[in-house]
Scaffold this motif. Structure first.
Motif, PDB file in Angstrom:
ATOM      1  N   HIS A 100     -66.570  22.810  36.806  1.00  0.00           N
ATOM      2  CA  HIS A 100     -66.048  22.825  35.407  1.00  0.00           C
ATOM      3  C   HIS A 100     -65.578  24.154  35.046  1.00  0.00           C
ATOM      4  N   THR A 101     -65.734  25.191  35.749  1.00  0.00           N
ATOM      5  CA  THR A 101     -65.483  26.557  35.022  1.00  0.00           C
ATOM      6  C   THR A 101     -64.668  27.498  36.441  1.00  0.00           C
ATOM      7  N   ALA A 102     -63.764  28.063  36.243  1.00  0.00           N
ATOM      8  CA  ALA A 102     -63.217  28.817  36.986  1.00  0.00           C
ATOM      9  C   ALA A 102     -62.782  30.420  36.329  1.00  0.00           C
ATOM     10  N   VAL A 103     -63.003  31.382  36.955  1.00  0.00           N
ATOM     11  CA  VAL A 103     -62.954  32.445  36.435  1.00  0.00           C
ATOM     12  C   VAL A 103     -62.056  33.461  37.379  1.00  0.00           C
ATOM     13  N   PHE A 104     -60.848  34.089  36.805  1.00  0.00           N
ATOM     14  CA  PHE A 104     -59.865  34.818  37.484  1.00  0.00           C
ATOM     15  C   PHE A 104     -59.922  36.149  37.154  1.00  0.00           C
ATOM     16  N   GLU A 105     -59.561  37.147  37.887  1.00  0.00           N
ATOM     17  CA  GLU A 105     -59.207  38.250  37.546  1.00  0.00           C
ATOM     18  C   GLU A 105     -57.698  38.692  37.753  1.00  0.00           C
ATOM     19  N   LEU A 106     -56.991  39.184  36.951  1.00  0.00           N
ATOM     20  CA  LEU A 106     -55.817  39.780  36.953  1.00  0.00           C
ATOM     21  C   LEU A 106     -55.619  41.235  36.928  1.00  0.00           C
ATOM     22  N   SER A 107     -55.306  41.708  37.859  1.00  0.00           N
ATOM     23  CA  SER A 107     -55.263  43.184  37.804  1.00  0.00           C
ATOM     24  C   SER A 107     -53.888  43.944  38.607  1.00  0.00           C
ATOM     25  N   GLY A 108     -53.833  45.017  38.615  1.00  0.00           N
ATOM     26  CA  GLY A 108     -52.850  45.723  39.372  1.00  0.00           C
ATOM     27  C   GLY A 108     -52.076  46.693  38.418  1.00  0.00           C
ATOM     28  N   GLN A 109     -51.222  47.333  38.740  1.00  0.00           N
ATOM     29  CA  GLN A 109     -50.372  48.147  38.168  1.00  0.00           C
ATOM     30  C   GLN A 109     -49.606  47.703  37.028  1.00  0.00           C
ATOM     31  N   VAL A 110     -49.047  46.514  37.178  1.00  0.00           N
ATOM     32  CA  VAL A 110     -48.221  45.778  36.203  1.00  0.00           C
ATOM     33  C   VAL A 110     -49.276  45.444  34.964  1.00  0.00           C
ATOM     34  N   VAL A 111     -50.416  45.051  35.191  1.00  0.00           N
ATOM     35  CA  VAL A 111     -51.482  44.990  34.357  1.00  0.00           C
ATOM     36  C   VAL A 111     -51.855  46.117  33.585  1.00  0.00           C
ATOM     37  N   THR A 112     -52.191  47.093  34.270  1.00  0.00           N
ATOM     38  CA  THR A 112     -52.534  48.469  33.654  1.00  0.00           C
ATOM     39  C   THR A 112     -51.397  48.952  32.620  1.00  0.00           C
ATOM     40  N   ASP A 113     -50.127  49.014  33.349  1.00  0.00           N
ATOM     41  CA  ASP A 113     -49.032  49.347  32.507  1.00  0.00           C
ATOM     42  C   ASP A 113     -49.040  48.599  31.040  1.00  0.00           C
ATOM     43  N   ARG A 114     -48.968  47.212  31.282  1.00  0.00           N
ATOM     44  CA  ARG A 114     -49.038  46.694  30.037  1.00  0.00           C
ATOM     45  C   ARG A 114     -50.219  46.658  28.944  1.00  0.00           C
ATOM     46  N   LEU A 115     -51.348  46.854  29.519  1.00  0.00           N
ATOM     47  CA  LEU A 115     -52.499  47.235  28.601  1.00  0.00           C
ATOM     48  C   LEU A 115     -52.327  48.643  28.047  1.00  0.00           C
ATOM     49  N   ASP A 116     -51.691  49.676  28.931  1.00  0.00           N
ATOM     50  CA  ASP A 116     -51.516  50.893  28.263  1.00  0.00           C
ATOM     51  C   ASP A 116     -50.543  50.929  27.208  1.00  0.00           C
ATOM     52  N   SER A 117     -49.463  50.047  27.264  1.00  0.00           N
ATOM     53  CA  SER A 117     -48.728  49.911  26.459  1.00  0.00           C
ATOM     54  C   SER A 117     -48.929  49.129  25.043  1.00  0.00           C
ATOM     55  N   GLN A 118     -50.125  48.862  24.988  1.00  0.00           N
ATOM     56  CA  GLN A 118     -50.705  47.963  23.935  1.00  0.00           C
ATOM     57  C   GLN A 118     -50.233  46.740  23.938  1.00  0.00           C
ATOM     58  N   SER A 119     -49.995  46.007  25.185  1.00  0.00           N
ATOM     59  CA  SER A 119     -49.682  44.641  25.345  1.00  0.00           C
ATOM     60  C   SER A 119     -50.863  44.080  25.792  1.00  0.00           C
ATOM     61  N   ASP A 120     -51.477  43.282  24.918  1.00  0.00           N
ATOM     62  CA  ASP A 120     -52.694  42.487  25.433  1.00  0.00           C
ATOM     63  C   ASP A 120     -52.428  41.142  25.466  1.00  0.00           C
ATOM     64  N   GLU A 121     -51.502  40.541  25.457  1.00  0.00           N
ATOM     65  CA  GLU A 121     -51.273  38.938  25.220  1.00  0.00           C
ATOM     66  C   GLU A 121     -50.971  38.334  26.714  1.00  0.00           C
ATOM     67  N   PHE A 122     -52.036  37.618  27.043  1.00  0.00           N
ATOM     68  CA  PHE A 122     -51.750  36.826  28.273  1.00  0.00           C
ATOM     69  C   PHE A 122     -51.998  35.498  28.449  1.00  0.00           C
ATOM     70  N   SER A 123     -51.281  34.776  27.324  1.00  0.00           N
ATOM     71  CA  SER A 123     -51.309  33.526  27.021  1.00  0.00           C
ATOM     72  C   SER A 123     -50.437  32.691  27.887  1.00  0.00           C
TER      73      SER A 123
END
Length: 131
Positions: free
Chosen positions: A71-94
């Motif tokens: 009933h539960t799955a957990v994923f990790e999304l990482s990499g340079q694209v994610v780091t760059d988005r987070l560094d630019s204050q983009s925290d929306e992953f809907s």
């Protein structure tokens, strides 16, 4: 080739992190989640291997399965694209959460919802819960 990837990343970021939120306003999270579910259907994503390949092709980042239970799955999304988005204050992953939820719903045949949280390690963890 790398020059082309940089341009693709810039366009992705421009649309995703600036234009869409500006157009969608306060409803952006709900609309992007819904859009993600439709993307998953359009590209017939119905198993985790397809999902991982799609995330790579769409340059959303590297998707890895951390946990896959009934009933539960957990994923990790990482990499340079994610780091760059987070560094630019983009925290929306809907959008990504909607894609994952619909894929698992199609795979398991049960209603599934997913949500994203940002970890201290500068990665995004997406948890999907099925009925």
């Amino acid at each position: 080739m790398e020059h082309t990837n940089e341009h693709l990343y810039f366009l992705n970021s421009l649309y995703r992190d600036f234009i869409l939120p500006t157009i969608l306003g306060s409803e952006d999270k709900e609309i992007l989640y819904w859009a993600g579910k439709h993307v998953s259907r359009k590209y017939d994503l119905s198993d985790i291997d397809d999902l991982i390949e799609f995330f790579d092709m769409a340059q959303f980042g590297t998707l890895k399965v951390l946990k896959d239970k009934k009933h539960t799955a957990v994923f990790e999304l990482s990499g340079q694209v994610v780091t760059d988005r987070l560094d630019s204050q983009s925290d929306e992953f809907s959008l990504e959460s909607g894609i994952i939820a619909e894929c698992l719903e199609r795979q398991n045949g049960t209603p599934t919802e997913a949500s994203a949280t940002i970890t201290k390690k500068h990665v995004v963890q997406i948890t999907a819960q099925s009925d």
